[in-house]
Design a protein around this motif. Structure first.
Motif, PDB file in Angstrom:
ATOM      1  N   GLY A 153       0.858  -1.190   0.000  1.00 11.69           N
ATOM      2  CA  GLY A 153       0.000   0.000   0.000  1.00 11.69           C
ATOM      3  C   GLY A 153       0.888   1.231   0.000  1.00 11.69           C
ATOM      4  N   ALA A 154       1.018   1.878  -1.167  1.00  6.48           N
ATOM      5  CA  ALA A 154       1.857   3.087  -1.264  1.00  6.48           C
ATOM      6  C   ALA A 154       0.995   4.199  -1.845  1.00  6.48           C
ATOM      7  CB  ALA A 154       3.078   2.800  -2.142  1.00  6.48           C
ATOM      8  N   TYR A 155      -0.230   4.280  -1.326  1.00  3.22           N
ATOM      9  CA  TYR A 155      -1.219   5.178  -1.922  1.00  3.22           C
ATOM     10  C   TYR A 155      -1.245   6.565  -1.281  1.00  3.22           C
ATOM     11  CZ  TYR A 155      -3.576   2.770   1.891  1.00  3.22           C
ATOM     12  OH  TYR A 155      -3.875   2.200   3.107  1.00  3.22           O
ATOM     13  N   GLY A 156      -0.231   6.862  -0.463  1.00  2.00           N
ATOM     14  CA  GLY A 156      -0.119   8.218   0.065  1.00  2.00           C
ATOM     15  C   GLY A 156      -0.955   8.452   1.304  1.00  2.00           C
ATOM     16  N   LYS A 157      -1.149   9.745   1.621  1.00  2.00           N
ATOM     17  CA  LYS A 157      -1.761  10.079   2.907  1.00  2.00           C
ATOM     18  C   LYS A 157      -3.287  10.089   2.888  1.00  2.00           C
ATOM     19  CE  LYS A 157      -0.525  14.821   1.845  1.00  2.00           C
ATOM     20  NZ  LYS A 157       0.293  14.341   0.726  1.00  2.00           N
ATOM     21  N   GLY A 158      -3.889   9.891   1.726  1.00  2.00           N
ATOM     22  CA  GLY A 158      -5.352   9.907   1.629  1.00  2.00           C
ATOM     23  C   GLY A 158      -5.960   8.629   2.184  1.00  2.00           C
ATOM     24  N   ALA A 159      -7.240   8.480   1.933  1.00  2.00           N
ATOM     25  CA  ALA A 159      -7.955   7.317   2.453  1.00  2.00           C
ATOM     26  C   ALA A 159      -7.461   6.040   1.774  1.00  2.00           C
ATOM     27  CB  ALA A 159      -9.447   7.492   2.191  1.00  2.00           C
ATOM     28  N   ALA A 160      -7.503   4.943   2.518  1.00  2.00           N
ATOM     29  CA  ALA A 160      -7.141   3.651   1.939  1.00  2.00           C
ATOM     30  C   ALA A 160      -8.147   3.283   0.863  1.00  2.00           C
ATOM     31  CB  ALA A 160      -7.140   2.595   3.036  1.00  2.00           C
ATOM     32  N   PRO A 161      -7.726   2.504  -0.144  1.00  2.00           N
ATOM     33  CA  PRO A 161      -8.662   2.108  -1.190  1.00  2.00           C
ATOM     34  C   PRO A 161      -9.867   1.368  -0.622  1.00  2.00           C
ATOM     35  CG  PRO A 161      -6.429   1.434  -1.750  1.00  2.00           C
ATOM     36  CD  PRO A 161      -6.375   1.990  -0.371  1.00  2.00           C
ATOM     37  N   ASP A 162      -9.602   0.568   0.394  1.00  4.52           N
ATOM     38  CA  ASP A 162     -10.685  -0.207   0.972  1.00  4.52           C
ATOM     39  C   ASP A 162     -11.414   0.628   2.025  1.00  4.52           C
ATOM     40  OD1 ASP A 162     -12.242  -2.012   2.358  1.00  4.52           O
ATOM     41  OD2 ASP A 162     -10.868  -3.655   1.867  1.00  4.52           O
ATOM     42  N   GLU A 274      -0.686   2.467  10.914  1.00  2.00           N
ATOM     43  CA  GLU A 274      -0.345   1.033  10.928  1.00  2.00           C
ATOM     44  C   GLU A 274       0.570   0.707   9.746  1.00  2.00           C
ATOM     45  OE1 GLU A 274      -3.688  -1.970  11.998  1.00  2.00           O
ATOM     46  OE2 GLU A 274      -4.617  -0.101  11.331  1.00  2.00           O
ATOM     47  N   THR A 275       1.639  -0.041   9.989  1.00  2.00           N
ATOM     48  CA  THR A 275       2.544  -0.368   8.879  1.00  2.00           C
ATOM     49  C   THR A 275       2.118  -1.647   8.155  1.00  2.00           C
ATOM     50  OG1 THR A 275       4.005  -1.088  10.654  1.00  2.00           O
ATOM     51  CG2 THR A 275       4.712   0.803   9.411  1.00  2.00           C
ATOM     52  N   VAL A 276       1.383  -2.513   8.868  1.00  2.00           N
ATOM     53  CA  VAL A 276       0.835  -3.699   8.195  1.00  2.00           C
ATOM     54  C   VAL A 276      -0.636  -3.778   8.579  1.00  2.00           C
ATOM     55  CG1 VAL A 276       1.028  -6.188   7.834  1.00  2.00           C
ATOM     56  CG2 VAL A 276       3.054  -4.885   8.492  1.00  2.00           C
ATOM     57  N   ARG A 277      -1.493  -3.801   7.562  1.00  2.00           N
ATOM     58  CA  ARG A 277      -2.927  -3.874   7.856  1.00  2.00           C
ATOM     59  C   ARG A 277      -3.546  -4.988   7.028  1.00  2.00           C
ATOM     60  NH1 ARG A 277      -3.967   1.659   8.047  1.00  2.00           N
ATOM     61  NH2 ARG A 277      -4.982   1.801   6.034  1.00  2.00           N
ATOM     62  N   ASN A 278      -4.057  -5.964   7.733  1.00  2.00           N
ATOM     63  CA  ASN A 278      -4.699  -7.100   7.070  1.00  2.00           C
ATOM     64  C   ASN A 278      -3.817  -7.702   5.976  1.00  2.00           C
ATOM     65  OD1 ASN A 278      -6.722  -8.925   6.755  1.00  2.00           O
ATOM     66  ND2 ASN A 278      -7.980  -7.630   5.418  1.00  2.00           N
ATOM     67  N   GLY A 279      -2.514  -7.816   6.294  1.00  2.00           N
ATOM     68  CA  GLY A 279      -1.589  -8.452   5.356  1.00  2.00           C
ATOM     69  C   GLY A 279      -1.010  -7.515   4.306  1.00  2.00           C
ATOM     70  N   ALA A 286       1.446   6.321   3.398  1.00  2.00           N
ATOM     71  CA  ALA A 286       0.391   5.387   3.829  1.00  2.00           C
ATOM     72  C   ALA A 286       0.749   4.777   5.179  1.00  2.00           C
ATOM     73  CB  ALA A 286       0.196   4.286   2.782  1.00  2.00           C
ATOM     74  N   ALA A 287       2.057   4.789   5.520  1.00  2.00           N
ATOM     75  CA  ALA A 287       2.498   4.215   6.801  1.00  2.00           C
ATOM     76  C   ALA A 287       2.727   5.291   7.854  1.00  2.00           C
ATOM     77  CB  ALA A 287       3.800   3.443   6.594  1.00  2.00           C
ATOM     78  N   GLY A 288       2.585   6.552   7.470  1.00  2.00           N
ATOM     79  CA  GLY A 288       2.796   7.630   8.441  1.00  2.00           C
ATOM     80  C   GLY A 288       3.214   8.896   7.727  1.00  2.00           C
ATOM     81  N   VAL A 289       2.730  10.027   8.244  1.00  2.00           N
ATOM     82  CA  VAL A 289       2.967  11.306   7.565  1.00  2.00           C
ATOM     83  C   VAL A 289       3.807  12.208   8.464  1.00  2.00           C
ATOM     84  CG1 VAL A 289       1.857  13.292   6.462  1.00  2.00           C
ATOM     85  CG2 VAL A 289       0.750  11.053   6.372  1.00  2.00           C
ATOM     86  N   ILE A 290       4.979  12.572   7.994  1.00  2.00           N
ATOM     87  CA  ILE A 290       5.859  13.456   8.770  1.00  2.00           C
ATOM     88  C   ILE A 290       5.461  14.913   8.487  1.00  2.00           C
ATOM     89  CG2 ILE A 290       7.669  13.521   6.970  1.00  2.00           C
ATOM     90  CD1 ILE A 290       9.734  13.523   9.331  1.00  2.00           C
ATOM     91  N   ALA A 291       5.559  15.763   9.502  1.00  2.00           N
ATOM     92  CA  ALA A 291       5.243  17.187   9.301  1.00  2.00           C
ATOM     93  C   ALA A 291       6.147  17.732   8.198  1.00  2.00           C
ATOM     94  CB  ALA A 291       5.466  17.947  10.599  1.00  2.00           C
ATOM     95  N   PRO A 292       5.583  18.477   7.236  1.00  2.00           N
ATOM     96  CA  PRO A 292       6.376  18.893   6.073  1.00  2.00           C
ATOM     97  C   PRO A 292       7.510  19.846   6.423  1.00  2.00           C
ATOM     98  CG  PRO A 292       4.139  19.792   5.957  1.00  2.00           C
ATOM     99  CD  PRO A 292       4.157  18.830   7.096  1.00  2.00           C
TER     100      PRO A 292
END
Ligand SMILES: Cc1cc2nc3c(=O)[nH]c(=O)nc-3n(C[C@H](O)[C@H](O)[C@H](O)COP(=O)(O)OP(=O)(O)OC[C@H]3O[C@@H](n4cnc5c(N)ncnc54)[C@H](O)[C@@H]3O)c2cc1C
Length: 404
Positions: A153-162, A274-279, A286-292
């Motif tokens: 999952g490398a879809y960025g800081k937005g909502a997860a696809p699921d 979460e770094t691993v979600r449902n496998g 997607a794993a965490g957003v650092i302050a810009p």
């Protein structure tokens, strides 16, 4: 096009392209799904820290990068306002480059390495059936289904696809908005081509740096309240509140911003996720957003992608289990990210605080060592550490493992 892959990667930003590229070079069949057509612009200050330069070198992409004419950045200047200017040389190589160019270069390199790129295509749903994952995608032709043994999952800081999984971040009204403008460098006031400027205003801070080709990036993060002006007017407020910023953003630049395209994202949630979600293994934002303020999100994205790939290669070569990978990846990600994210978030809080921000010049005058210390603490290993000596596997990045 085949529908079954070893690895499916969701998202073609720096995290997804780096992971796909490295995995493909080790012999995996990889499909990367990206919802937008490249080249595309995206919200970012477009400051590339030393981790990015080091990763490009190790991946054998330095020549591709240099061909795009990146703008070297060698100096950090902080303009808190009221005549105070704090400036220091960066002790690591850094660059400015538009994300449209940078991300496209990485994605093309991944495709050259054998990654199947499905674009524009959006992953709408991930379903797990034991050890196999199914991805439902929307493409221009209609629907498309992919399956893979591994999903990144490398879809960025937005909502997860699921949608089921996206409750953590989707719909949260944090009030943190990011905005980017591209502006002709000649319209700005006095700005050195090799410096990055940071200037705070009320409830916001703004970064400016040149990104090559006669263009500069002006990017800010604001904590928006109902009374705040529109993004374009917000820069006018900044110029009024912080005269030092005003000397760098000339009236011609303000005029230009009236019509310039705005690239923005609203309601950003910062901090680790979460770094691993449902496998599914999350990488990058997607794993965490650092302050810009740290200017290191891209650095983290490429570092974390490479971290995943090296653990993955170790798992394959030693016949270890999925559980091993999940656990090790969570642990190692925490070590890579947590400290930097905490410090960057703390600095951001101070910058956005009406009470604390005016105290910064005093603090930096009493403790001039604070600024270089914070610069170092918000990124990975120092330049000398991160510039690994080229190894025989340089350009491959990993010891290859067999794929069955
Ligand atoms: C205001 C601001 C300024 C910043 N400035 C800097 C800076 O100067 N330097 C720096 O290093 N970092 C900066 N960052 C952080 C940096 O932009 C991110 O950390 C970086 O882009 C993360 O890369 P990524 O690959 O994880 O995600 P992204 O770059 O967001 O890429 C994710 C990709 O996934 C695609 N995608 C999303 N959902 C789907 C889906 N369902 N299906 C298919 N594709 C999908 C998107 O289209 C996108 O291309 C800044 C952030 C903000 C908010």
């Amino acid at each position: 096009m085949d529908n079954r892959y070893d690895v499916c990667v969701i998202g073609g930003g720096p995290a997804g392209s780096t992971a796909a590229l490295v995995l493909a070079r080790t012999g995996a069949s990889v499909c990367l799904v990206e919802k937008r057509r490249f080249p595309r612009e995206t919200l970012c200050g477009e400051f590339l820290s030393h981790e990015v330069a080091a990763a490009l070198e190790e991946l054998g992409l330095e020549a591709d990068f240099q061909q795009l004419d990146p703008n070297p950045i060698a100096r950090f200047t902080f303009l808190p306002g009221r005549g105070h200017v704090f400036s220091l040389p960066l002790d690591f190589p850094a660059y400015g480059m538009p994300r449209g160019k940078f991300d496209h270069m990485l994605l093309r390199a991944a495709a050259r390495a054998g990654v199947t790129v499905l674009q524009p295509a959006e992953v709408l749903k991930i379903t797990r059936h034991g050890e196999l994952f199914n991805l439902d995608c929307r493409t221009e032709e209609g629907g498309r289904s992919l399956s893979g043994s591994w999903v990144i999952g490398a879809y960025g800081k937005g909502a997860a696809p699921d949608q089921e999984e996206s409750r953590h971040v989707a719909g949260r009204r944090t009030g943190f908005n990011g905005v980017k403008f591209h502006i002709p460098e000649r319209l700005l006031g006095t700005i050195l081509p090799d410096e990055i400027l940071i200037a705070p205003g009320r409830g916001m801070y703004c970064g400016i740096n040149v990104v090559g080709g006669g263009t500069a990036t002006l990017c800010f993060l604001e904590r928006r309240s109902a009374h705040d002006a529109s993004p374009r007017l917000r820069i006018q407020d900044l110029v009024r509140q912080n005269p030092d910023a005003g000397s760098r953003i000339a009236p011609a630049a303000l005029e230009f911003l009236r019509e310039a395209p705005v690239y923005g994202t609203a309601n950003i949630t910062f901090g680790p996720r979460e770094t691993v979600r449902n496998g599914v293994f999350m990488v990058g934002d997607a794993a965490g957003v650092i302050a810009p303020l740290a200017g290191d999100g891209i650095g983290i994205a490429v570092q974390q992608a490479r971290l995943f790939c090296s653990l993955f290669a170790r798992m394959r070569s030693r016949n270890l289990t999925r559980e091993f990978l999940e656990l090790e990846y969570q642990r190692a990600s925490l070590r890579l990210l947590a400290g930097r994210m905490r410090i960057a978030l703390l600095c951001q809080r101070v910058m956005l605080s009406r009470a604390l921000c005016p105290l910064i010049p005093g603090m930096l005058t009493i403790a001039p060592g604070l600024l270089p210390l914070l610069l170092r603490a918000t990124r990975g290993a120092t330049a000398s550490h991160s510039r690994l000596k080229p190894s025989p596997s340089a350009g491959r990045g990993l010891d290859s493992s067999s794929w069955i």
